[in-house]
Design an enzyme around this catalytic site. Structure first.
Site, mmCIF file in Angstrom:
data_model
loop_
_atom_site.group_PDB
_atom_site.id
_atom_site.type_symbol
_atom_site.label_atom_id
_atom_site.label_comp_id
_atom_site.label_asym_id
_atom_site.label_seq_id
_atom_site.Cartn_x
_atom_site.Cartn_y
_atom_site.Cartn_z
ATOM 1 C CE1 TYR A 119 1.643 -8.955 -12.390
ATOM 2 C CE2 TYR A 119 0.120 -9.360 -14.198
ATOM 3 C CZ TYR A 119 0.487 -8.627 -13.088
ATOM 4 O OH TYR A 119 -0.305 -7.594 -12.666
ATOM 5 C CB SER A 174 -3.776 -8.908 -13.699
ATOM 6 O OG SER A 174 -3.530 -8.455 -15.011
ATOM 7 C CB ALA A 232 0.891 -18.762 -13.810
ATOM 8 C CB ALA A 241 -0.953 -0.007 1.198
#
Ligand code: NAP
Length: 252
Positions: A159, A146, A161, A15
């Site tokens: 990524y 994503s 996967a 964050a």
């Protein structure tokens, strides 16, 4: 419509930058106290800047440095967050990295690092927070996937996967949670202007844009509403779902 997270306590991983930083400030604007997780000393300055923005909203904020790919630091982070906040209403599994290489050239260490940071972290944070949510029969878990989970992408096999696995994990988790008053869902952003894309070459970015019906990459502000919604009581019937703010790049 501010106040949708009034009185809530949120733990947000990764964050200190990009989407996670935006989510932390937005949650505070909606009335939540937040724990900002960041990975290392080099992110501390950024984390402090995000904390200052949260304080402007007159909400409580705590910074916890922890590498969320590792079991002991995550256990400690969750225990510290529980001590500081009292309880955790919202867990946002957001930390992530982007490296790239074609499969035949990808060092095994690059694969392992991706799996550990992007995926193992989601399991670890959920694993340590869930018993407390079960005890209170209350909680929201929002994980950052994503759209590449659906599309795939050359040089990003590792990524993609992890992101597809996060979606599958969230569906399975949701079946385990069952009738409890806890919801687990994902946000699967399309390409978004954050430091994660800093190293992507301009012609590659132009190629990405040309595939997006909206013709533009997202700004963080366009991704945040999905997190607020899934973290709020309005999302009580959202179970194992994935919301994809992506400009129409992939339509599921
Ligand atoms: P970002 O600005 O780089 O933010 C990611 C944050 O996670 C960084 O602060 C990073 O720190 C931190 N992090 C990395 N490894 C960590 C670890 N082991 N423990 C704790 N924190 C760690 O990128 P972003 O775009 O906001 O990415 C946030 C999430 O959105 C990621 O899961 C990413 O995969 C996802 N996402 C991004 C896009 C996009 O186009 N930007 C699209 C779809 C999904 P360091 O900078 O030190 O690594």
């Amino acid at each position: 419509m501010p106040g949708r997270l009034r009185g809530k306590k949120a733990l947000i991983t990764g964050a200190s930058s990009g989407i996670g930083a935006g989510v932390a400030v937005a949650f505070a604007k909606e009335g939540a106290d937040v724990v900002i997780n960041y990975p290392n000393k080099s992110q501390e300055k950024n984390a402090k800047k995000v904390a200052a923005e949260v304080r402007k909203q007159k909400r409580k904020v705590f910074l916890i440095q922890a590498d969320v790919s590792k079991e002991a630091p995550v256990k400690k982070m969750v225990n510290t967050a529980l001590k500081k906040l009292g309880h955790i209403d919202i867990l946002v599994n957001n930390a992530g990295i982007a490296t790239g290489a074609p499969v035949e050239k990808m060092p095994v260490s690059m694969w392992d690092q991706m799996i550990n940071i992007n995926l193992r972290s989601v399991f670890l944070c959920t694993h340590f927070v869930l018993p407390h949510m079960y005890k209170r029969n209350k909680g929201k878990i929002v994980s950052t996937a994503s759209q590449l989970a659906y599309l795939g992408s050359q040089n990003f096999g590792h990524y993609c996967a992890t992101k597809a696995a996060i979606i599958a994990f969230t569906k399975s988790l949701s079946r385990e949670i069952g009738k409890r008053n806890i919801n687990a869902n994902c946000v699967a952003p399309g390409a978004t202007y954050t430091p994660l894309l800093e190293d992507v070459e301009d012609d590659h970015l132009a190629a990405i844009k040309s595939m997006i019906p909206k013709g533009e990459l997202a700004k963080v502000e366009q991704i945040i509403p999905a997190f607020i919604y899934l973290a709020s009581e309005e999302a009580s019937h959202m179970v194992g779902q994935t919301i994809s703010p992506n400009g129409g790049d992939s339509m599921v």
